[in-house]
Write a protein that holds these residues in place. Structure first.
Motif, short mmCIF file in Angstrom:
data_model
loop_
_atom_site.label_atom_id
_atom_site.label_comp_id
_atom_site.label_asym_id
_atom_site.label_seq_id
_atom_site.Cartn_x
_atom_site.Cartn_y
_atom_site.Cartn_z
N SER B 54 0.83 -1.21 0.00
CA SER B 54 0.00 0.00 0.00
C SER B 54 0.86 1.26 0.00
O SER B 54 0.53 2.24 -0.67
N GLN B 55 1.98 1.23 0.69
CA GLN B 55 2.90 2.38 0.63
C GLN B 55 3.38 2.59 -0.80
O GLN B 55 3.51 3.71 -1.28
N HIS B 56 3.63 1.49 -1.45
CA HIS B 56 4.06 1.56 -2.85
C HIS B 56 2.95 2.17 -3.71
O HIS B 56 3.18 3.05 -4.54
N ALA B 57 1.72 1.71 -3.47
CA ALA B 57 0.58 2.26 -4.23
C ALA B 57 0.41 3.76 -3.96
O ALA B 57 0.24 4.55 -4.89
N HIS B 58 0.49 4.14 -2.68
CA HIS B 58 0.36 5.57 -2.36
C HIS B 58 1.45 6.38 -3.07
O HIS B 58 1.21 7.49 -3.53
N SER B 59 2.65 5.79 -3.13
CA SER B 59 3.77 6.50 -3.76
C SER B 59 3.47 6.74 -5.24
O SER B 59 3.80 7.81 -5.78
N GLU B 60 2.87 5.75 -5.89
CA GLU B 60 2.51 5.93 -7.29
C GLU B 60 1.53 7.08 -7.46
O GLU B 60 1.66 7.92 -8.35
N TYR B 98 -2.90 -1.35 -5.54
CA TYR B 98 -4.01 -1.42 -4.57
C TYR B 98 -4.73 -2.76 -4.71
O TYR B 98 -5.13 -3.38 -3.73
N ALA B 99 -4.88 -3.23 -5.96
CA ALA B 99 -5.54 -4.51 -6.18
C ALA B 99 -4.73 -5.64 -5.54
O ALA B 99 -5.29 -6.55 -4.92
N ALA B 100 -3.39 -5.56 -5.68
CA ALA B 100 -2.54 -6.59 -5.06
C ALA B 100 -2.67 -6.54 -3.53
O ALA B 100 -2.76 -7.57 -2.87
N ALA B 101 -2.74 -5.32 -2.98
CA ALA B 101 -2.89 -5.18 -1.52
C ALA B 101 -4.25 -5.73 -1.08
O ALA B 101 -4.36 -6.32 0.00
N GLU B 102 -5.26 -5.52 -1.91
CA GLU B 102 -6.60 -6.01 -1.55
C GLU B 102 -6.65 -7.53 -1.41
O GLU B 102 -7.44 -8.05 -0.65
N THR B 103 -5.76 -8.23 -2.15
CA THR B 103 -5.76 -9.69 -2.03
C THR B 103 -5.32 -10.12 -0.63
O THR B 103 -5.48 -11.28 -0.27
N LEU B 104 -4.78 -9.19 0.15
CA LEU B 104 -4.36 -9.53 1.51
C LEU B 104 -5.44 -9.19 2.53
O LEU B 104 -5.24 -9.34 3.74
N TYR B 162 2.13 -9.52 -5.73
CA TYR B 162 3.05 -8.37 -5.72
C TYR B 162 4.13 -8.58 -6.78
O TYR B 162 4.45 -7.68 -7.56
N ALA B 163 4.68 -9.79 -6.81
CA ALA B 163 5.75 -10.10 -7.76
C ALA B 163 5.25 -9.90 -9.20
O ALA B 163 5.95 -9.29 -10.02
N ARG B 164 4.05 -10.36 -9.47
CA ARG B 164 3.52 -10.25 -10.84
C ARG B 164 3.24 -8.79 -11.21
O ARG B 164 3.51 -8.35 -12.33
N ALA B 165 2.71 -8.03 -10.23
CA ALA B 165 2.48 -6.60 -10.49
C ALA B 165 3.80 -5.92 -10.81
O ALA B 165 3.89 -5.07 -11.71
N MET B 166 4.85 -6.31 -10.10
CA MET B 166 6.15 -5.67 -10.30
C MET B 166 6.75 -5.92 -11.68
O MET B 166 7.44 -5.08 -12.23
N ILE B 167 6.45 -7.10 -12.22
CA ILE B 167 7.00 -7.41 -13.55
C ILE B 167 6.48 -6.39 -14.56
O ILE B 167 7.22 -5.81 -15.34
N ARG B 168 5.18 -6.14 -14.48
CA ARG B 168 4.58 -5.20 -15.41
C ARG B 168 5.07 -3.77 -15.12
O ARG B 168 5.40 -3.01 -16.03
N VAL B 169 5.09 -3.42 -13.84
CA VAL B 169 5.51 -2.07 -13.46
C VAL B 169 6.95 -1.81 -13.94
O VAL B 169 7.24 -0.75 -14.50
N CYS B 170 7.82 -2.79 -13.75
CA CYS B 170 9.23 -2.59 -14.12
C CYS B 170 9.41 -2.35 -15.62
O CYS B 170 10.24 -1.54 -16.02
#
Lengths: 258, 330
Positions: B54-60, B98-104, B162-170
């Motif tokens: 979520s911190q990562h999402a807020h940063s975006e 946020y969607a990745a965080a929601e899975t938690l 999170y890992a999968r979201a990061m692949i796309r983000v990167c």
């Protein structure tokens, strides 16, 4: 030493193309002002998307205008080095964003027109304009759907959203007539099959607007009085501020490459 | 755009619910298996990840503001379109994080509310102002460059979503980074004024960018658990060094000077920076950066002014549902 405004040889085809390019740039710029500030993240993305579509249309049209004009002008000179009196866009698209209802109603009025207009322009005898029209029509169709859905949601949502949407319609209505107006410069192009006469599109536009407004429980103003002037550079006070922001770097650092 | 190593995992309140389950979980981590939303996980793992994602999402989302500041003033139509598309990408990153965080198990609304209330952190870098066009180039070049350094290892993070979201983000970030560098290159090959603008931007952003990697390893107390869980794979100092080593030659290529007179190259070829002012970092995290108040105020304004729109959409959806229900009943 600030760079002077460019001179444009406004032959009918150059003027026609610049008018459409200016519509797209100014409306795209307005939508881009929302970036980072929209009511939801999904809508932030959608507004940016539509802004990018319009910016893309503007760039193609400016480049074509430059080619037709055949002078040293290019897309950036048209965008950054003409002043308010040289801009040829509709008064509607330069109106400030206001609240989200105003932005959506403005988008709705314009997209409902652009969708019809670009579809008709696909038959243009000018191959470049016909190709730009084909791309723009697809984008406008999406913009229209998106804006219509919001107008319905806002009109038939809460009391507050209804009031805001109705106010936006009332305030922007008088800027819609200009979309269907033509002048002498257009007439020759229409006769030659290069441009489309927008006047016959108005009944269909009104039908779309009325259907959506009805579903949204919103009323269309009875007034027929329409503002005009954008096409010949007589703008509202708002455009000058938009341009001073848009053009600030090009005006501050004349001749630099970015 | 970016997740910051804030080093706030939850080792202390970790309660090992069940020793056998915890051991099995750790064995899966050890075997480099991905943990998925429906899998059992220790409460502290869930909490740490929720906080980090979520911190990562807020940063975006907050990160849209400093760059958004230049969309209406971008110097050419090509730059304007690229910047608008870039900031739109950041918004997209925020959405899928946020969607990745929601899975938690936390809702986007809860997470956003915590940010707006000033309770959740976002990357310190976005509390600095964008004063000139060169800042847009510098953010792409350095801020996105630092983000990539941090995020590439996260593509192998133990938590699957999170890992999968990061692949796309990167993938998108590396495009942004090249775009930023290209802005800098254009400025550095431009007029003297433009080159001075580029140097000035580097001078202002260099140290805050180094701080993006978080406090030095010797001052960092909480990395152990994140490392054990394979959320974090490299230490703050390791990533910082990697970034500096990659960046110094780029600055040289641009003809810009890194604003660190004490920086020197060691025998192994690493560029060793002078001392970082960690007091500044602490102050920015504590809310005293140049733009903390502006950033939160802008997000709150968008949220508050959008409330009636979200209410209208919900009210309309409800009406529609009732009408469809009534129609079906007829």
């Amino acid at each position: 030493m600030p760079i002077a405004n460019i001179q444009v040889s406004e032959t009918p085809l150059v003027l026609f193309t610049l008018r459409r390019a200016d519509d797209a740039l100014i409306l795209g710029h307005r939508l881009s002002e929302w970036c980072g500030h929209a009511p939801t993240l999904e809508e932030d993305m959608a507004l940016a998307n539509m802004g990018l579509d319009l910016l893309g249309q503007a760039r193609e049209l400016y480049s074509y205008a430059a080619k037709v004009e055949g002078k040293a002008n290019d897309e950036d000179k048209f965008a950054y080095l003409r002043d308010v009196r040289q801009y040829r866009n509709l008064l509607l698209v330069e109106q400030p964003n206001g609240d989200f209802a105003r932005t959506m109603v403005r988008q709705f009025f314009y997209a409902a027109f652009a969708d019809l207009y670009w579809r008709a322009m696909m038959q243009s005898k000018d191959a470049t304009l016909a190709a730009i029209a084909a791309k723009s029509e697809k984008e406008s169709a999406y913009h229209l759907r998106h804006a219509s859905e919001w107008v319905i949601r806002l009109g038939d949502g809460t009391e507050e959203s209804h009031r805001r949407a109705q106010t936006a319609i009332d305030d922007l209505w008088s800027f819609t007539g200009e979309m269907f107006a033509i002048d002498d410069s257009d007439r020759g192009l229409i006769d030659a099959g290069i441009a489309v006469d927008p006047a016959p599109l108005q009944p269909q536009w009104l039908k779309t607007i009325t259907a959506v407004a009805n579903e949204a429980t919103l009323a269309l103003p009875a007034s027929n009085w329409m503002q005009q002037g954008g096409r010949s550079g007589r703008h509202s006070e708002h455009l000058g501020h938009l341009l001073s922001e848009l053009q600030s770097l090009q005006r501050t650092f004349p001749g630099a490459t970015w | 755009m970016y997740t910051q190593a804030l080093n706030t995992s939850d080792a202390d309140d970790r309660n090992v619910e069940d020793a056998a389950r915890a051991a099995a979980f750790q064995a899966r981590i050890g075997a480099d298996e991905r943990i998925e939303p429906n899998d059992w996980m220790p409460a502290a793992y869930r909490k740490t990840l929720t906080r980090q994602i979520s911190q990562h999402a807020h940063s975006e989302i907050v990160g849209m503001l400093p760059e958004g500041n230049w969309i209406t003033r971008a110097p050419t139509l090509r730059r304007k379109a690229a910047l608008l598309a870039k900031v739109q990408d950041e918004c997209g990153h925020g959405l899928y994080l946020y969607a990745a965080a929601e899975t938690l198990g936390s809702s986007r609304e809860e997470l956003v509310d915590a940010m707006l209330a000033g309770k959740a952190k976002y990357s310190s870098i976005f509390n600095y102002p964008t004063l000139t066009w060169a800042d847009i180039g510098t953010i792409g070049w350095l801020v996105d460059g630092a983000a990539i350094m941090n995020q590439i290892p996260l593509c192998r993070c133990s938590y699957g979503p999170y890992a999968r979201a990061m692949i796309r983000v990167c993938k998108e970030e590396s495009f942004h980074q090249r775009q930023g560098f290209e802005i800098m290159l254009t400025l550095c090959r431009g007029t003297d004024e433009q080159k001075a603008m580029a140097q000035d931007a580097l001078n202002r952003w260099w140290w805050p960018v180094l701080m993006m990697f978080g406090p030095p390893d010797k001052a960092s107390q909480h990395s152990d658990t994140s490392t054990k869980w394979k959320i974090k794979r490299f230490s703050n100092d390791e990533l910082r060094q990697k970034f500096i080593d990659a960046t110094v030659p780029q600055a040289q290529f641009l003809g810009l000077t890194i604003p660190d007179p004490e920086m020197k190259q060691d025998e192994a070829g690493h560029w060793v920076p002078g001392p970082i002012d960690w007091e500044e970092f602490k102050q920015v995290l504590a809310g005293n950066g140049p733009c903390n108040r502006d950033r939160l105020a802008a997000r709150r304004k968008a949220h508050d002014e959008g409330a009636w729109v979200r209410e209208a959409a919900a009210a309309y959806a409800e009406k529609r549902k009732r009408r469809q229900f009534a129609q079906a009943a007829e």
